[in-house]
Design an enzyme around this catalytic site. Structure first.
Site, PDB file in Angstrom:
ATOM      1  N   ASP A 176       0.784  -1.238   0.000  1.00 30.23           N
ATOM      2  CA  ASP A 176       0.000   0.000   0.000  1.00 30.23           C
ATOM      3  C   ASP A 176       0.812   1.283   0.000  1.00 30.23           C
ATOM      4  O   ASP A 176       0.303   2.326  -0.399  1.00 30.23           O
ATOM      5  CB  ASP A 176      -0.964   0.007   1.194  1.00 30.23           C
ATOM      6  N   TYR A 261     -10.702  -0.962   2.188  1.00 33.21           N
ATOM      7  CA  TYR A 261     -10.434  -1.104   3.619  1.00 33.21           C
ATOM      8  C   TYR A 261      -9.793   0.134   4.199  1.00 33.21           C
ATOM      9  O   TYR A 261      -9.214   0.946   3.497  1.00 33.21           O
ATOM     10  CB  TYR A 261      -9.630  -2.359   3.952  1.00 33.21           C
ATOM     11  N   HIS A 310      -7.624 -13.327   2.900  1.00 35.23           N
ATOM     12  CA  HIS A 310      -6.493 -12.414   2.771  1.00 35.23           C
ATOM     13  C   HIS A 310      -5.801 -12.193   4.101  1.00 35.23           C
ATOM     14  O   HIS A 310      -6.325 -12.568   5.151  1.00 35.23           O
ATOM     15  CB  HIS A 310      -6.954 -11.065   2.206  1.00 35.23           C
ATOM     16  N   LEU A 320      15.311   4.172  18.263  1.00 33.31           N
ATOM     17  CA  LEU A 320      15.280   4.406  19.710  1.00 33.31           C
ATOM     18  C   LEU A 320      16.576   5.052  20.189  1.00 33.31           C
ATOM     19  O   LEU A 320      17.651   4.736  19.679  1.00 33.31           O
ATOM     20  CB  LEU A 320      15.100   3.084  20.457  1.00 33.31           C
ATOM     21  N   ASP A 321      16.460   5.916  21.149  1.00 34.01           N
ATOM     22  CA  ASP A 321      17.615   6.481  21.842  1.00 34.01           C
ATOM     23  C   ASP A 321      17.433   6.182  23.324  1.00 34.01           C
ATOM     24  O   ASP A 321      16.861   6.984  24.050  1.00 34.01           O
ATOM     25  CB  ASP A 321      17.674   8.007  21.654  1.00 34.01           C
ATOM     26  N   GLU A 431      19.851   3.836   4.506  1.00 30.37           N
ATOM     27  CA  GLU A 431      18.785   2.851   4.726  1.00 30.37           C
ATOM     28  C   GLU A 431      17.640   3.510   5.496  1.00 30.37           C
ATOM     29  O   GLU A 431      17.312   3.124   6.610  1.00 30.37           O
ATOM     30  CB  GLU A 431      19.329   1.642   5.506  1.00 30.37           C
ATOM     31  N   ASN A 455      23.280  -7.518   7.324  1.00 26.26           N
ATOM     32  CA  ASN A 455      24.483  -8.050   6.685  1.00 26.26           C
ATOM     33  C   ASN A 455      25.641  -8.082   7.656  1.00 26.26           C
ATOM     34  O   ASN A 455      26.734  -7.624   7.374  1.00 26.26           O
ATOM     35  CB  ASN A 455      24.804  -7.263   5.404  1.00 26.26           C
TER      36      ASN A 455
END
Ligand SMILES: [Cu+2]
Length: 466
Positions: A176, A261, A310, A320-321, A431, A455
């Site tokens: 979506d 929906y 479905h 988070l810190d 990222e 990774n």
């Protein structure tokens, strides 16, 4: 009805469209007529778009002309579907009088929070809220009693995977974010979508147009009594007292209406410092013309209507810190040790103890669906409380999501975030999100494959200036 993805392999531009009756006031979602068309829209000029396949009430045809020929020859068994609904209830209008007014929450001395621009301030919490046009609701710079807890908490993606015995239902995988979870936010109705006394805010955006648009009352913020004490104790033994606290939470809500929906997105701020993220799916189900072995793929909801099987999944990011920018991931659990009873060594006892494990790499801190994961998982800082325990923030998962698609599916990598209950990765500017808006229309070569983030890099103690 538009469906996705648009083909079977990278480069395809062909979409199955289902045809439905549009019933005034109740939409079309539950009124399939049994006709579905595969439209090839690869050509840049719509005049050259073609119908590549036709499906009518259980059978496939090469073209509309072939369907017409066979119909004229009396070879098509037509089920007549009335255009005014087919039994079952399909209107959202109440079929009974509303009755007396339901209970209301009030704040006798006015709201205990304020909204200044996009910043919410209460006696415990401050944060900024917004909507990503594609990614949906997001909160930044979350502080509890002045201390930063999270830099970002945001929805990334929502996914619905369907099954069925008609082409559009068995093909449907809706990623979506590609349609736009923020773009398709809907105005909130006072007293239904949020409490009457909530604070409502508009959202302005610029997308696919030279002119800014506004979604009126796209957000609401309200405080809600949970109807449960946050803590309480009543003592009648040796001393007589009661101590307790009513739990009220601060909620930020928005709703995305993705065609049939509606997702209700809540970020909930508790007075004990916990932040809760949850979503509810509502609106209309998707449906298909009912024929053959339809009931293997859902439930019958009308004389000629199958509510198709479905799943719904969503992915959230939290940066988070916990007590500063340097954090470590700890897994804690409990284990039993078989020991002899100290005061009676001929007897043995199972003694419960704490287990602790530092998770140092992205692999160790990724928890696949269906696998075991520690009962307690937290991000810890290098600051300790006065007893020497590291200060930290617990991450608690409550989810009953299943595997979105088997791994050998050619498009599973487009939502490989769905493999994990939780994954802790190193924060990187490269990222920013676990998904991409382009994954919807080319899931076979996804622009972002979340598993690439995992990774074998360290997640221990370092902070990453980007
Ligand atoms: Cu659903």
């Amino acid at each position: 009805m538009n469906t996705a993805p648009r083909g079977l392999q990278s480069g395809d531009r062909a979409t199955w469209f289902g045809l439905y009756y549009n019933i005034s006031g109740a939409g079309f979602f539950l009124h399939p007529v049994g006709l579905e068309l595969l439209v090839d829209h690869k050509a840049l000029d719509p005049a050259h778009w073609t119908i590549r396949k036709v499906f009518f009430q259980g059978r496939y045809y090469e073209s509309l002309a072939q369907l017409e020929d066979q119909f004229e020859a009396g070879l098509v068994n037509v089920v007549l579907v009335p255009d005014n609904g087919t039994g079952g209830s399909w209107s959202l209008k109440s079929q009974v009088p509303p009755g007396p007014a339901p209970p209301l929450q009030v704040h006798p001395e006015g709201p205990r929070f304020s909204v200044q621009g996009n910043r919410v301030v209460s006696s415990l919490w401050t944060f900024s809220f917004g909507l990503g046009a594609f990614s949906g609701p997001r909160i930044f710079d979350i502080r509890f009693q002045g201390e930063r807890i999270a830099y970002e908490l945001s929805l990334q993606e929502a996914l619905a995977v369907y099954g069925g015995n008609s082409p559009s239902s068995l093909r449907s995988r809706y990623i979506d974010g590609g349609f736009g979870l923020g773009h398709f936010s809907s105005p909130l109705t006072h007293g239904v979508d949020c409490p009457y006394l909530a604070t409502y805010m508009d959202w302005h955006f610029l997308l696919e147009s030279q002119d800014p648009k506004t979604i009126h009352d796209a957000f609401c913020v309200f405080e809600q009594n949970q109807g449960l004490p946050l803590r309480r104790h009543h003592s009648d033994i040796h001393s007589h007292y009661f101590g307790g606290l009513a739990e009220t939470v601060l909620v930020v809500r928005s709703v995305s209406t993705m065609l049939n929906y509606d997702y209700v997105w809540d970020m909930v701020f508790h007075p004990n410092g916990a932040i809760e993220v949850k979503f509810h799916a509502t609106g209309y189900i998707s449906s298909a013309f009912l024929f053959g072995a339809a009931r293997r793929y859902g439930n019958q909801v009308g004389e000629h209507t199958l509510g198709t099987i479905h799943t719904h999944s969503a992915h959230f990011k939290v940066d988070l810190d916990a007590g500063g920018l340097e954090n470590w991931v700890w897994a804690e659990d409990m284990a039993f040790d078989l020991t002899s009873v100290p005061w009676s060594p001929e007897h043995q006892i199972q003694r419960l103890r704490v287990t602790q494990k530092l998770l140092e790499t992205e692999e160790q801190a990724a928890f696949p669906l269906g696998g075991t994961h520690p009962r307690y998982l937290y991000l810890a800082s290098n600051h300790s409380n006065k007893w020497g325990h590291p200060r930290g923030y617990r991450i608690q998962m409550l989810s009953f999501a299943g595997e979105p698609l088997p791994r050998n599916s050619s498009m599973e990598r487009a939502f490989s975030w769905g493999r994990y209950q939780l994954a802790v990765t190193q924060r990187k500017e490269g990222e920013p999100s676990s998904t991409s808006i382009y994954n919807l229309n080319d899931p076979w070569t996804p622009t972002v494959d979340f598993t690439d983030f995992i990774n074998n890099e360290t997640v221990a103690g370092t902070w990453w200036p980007g």
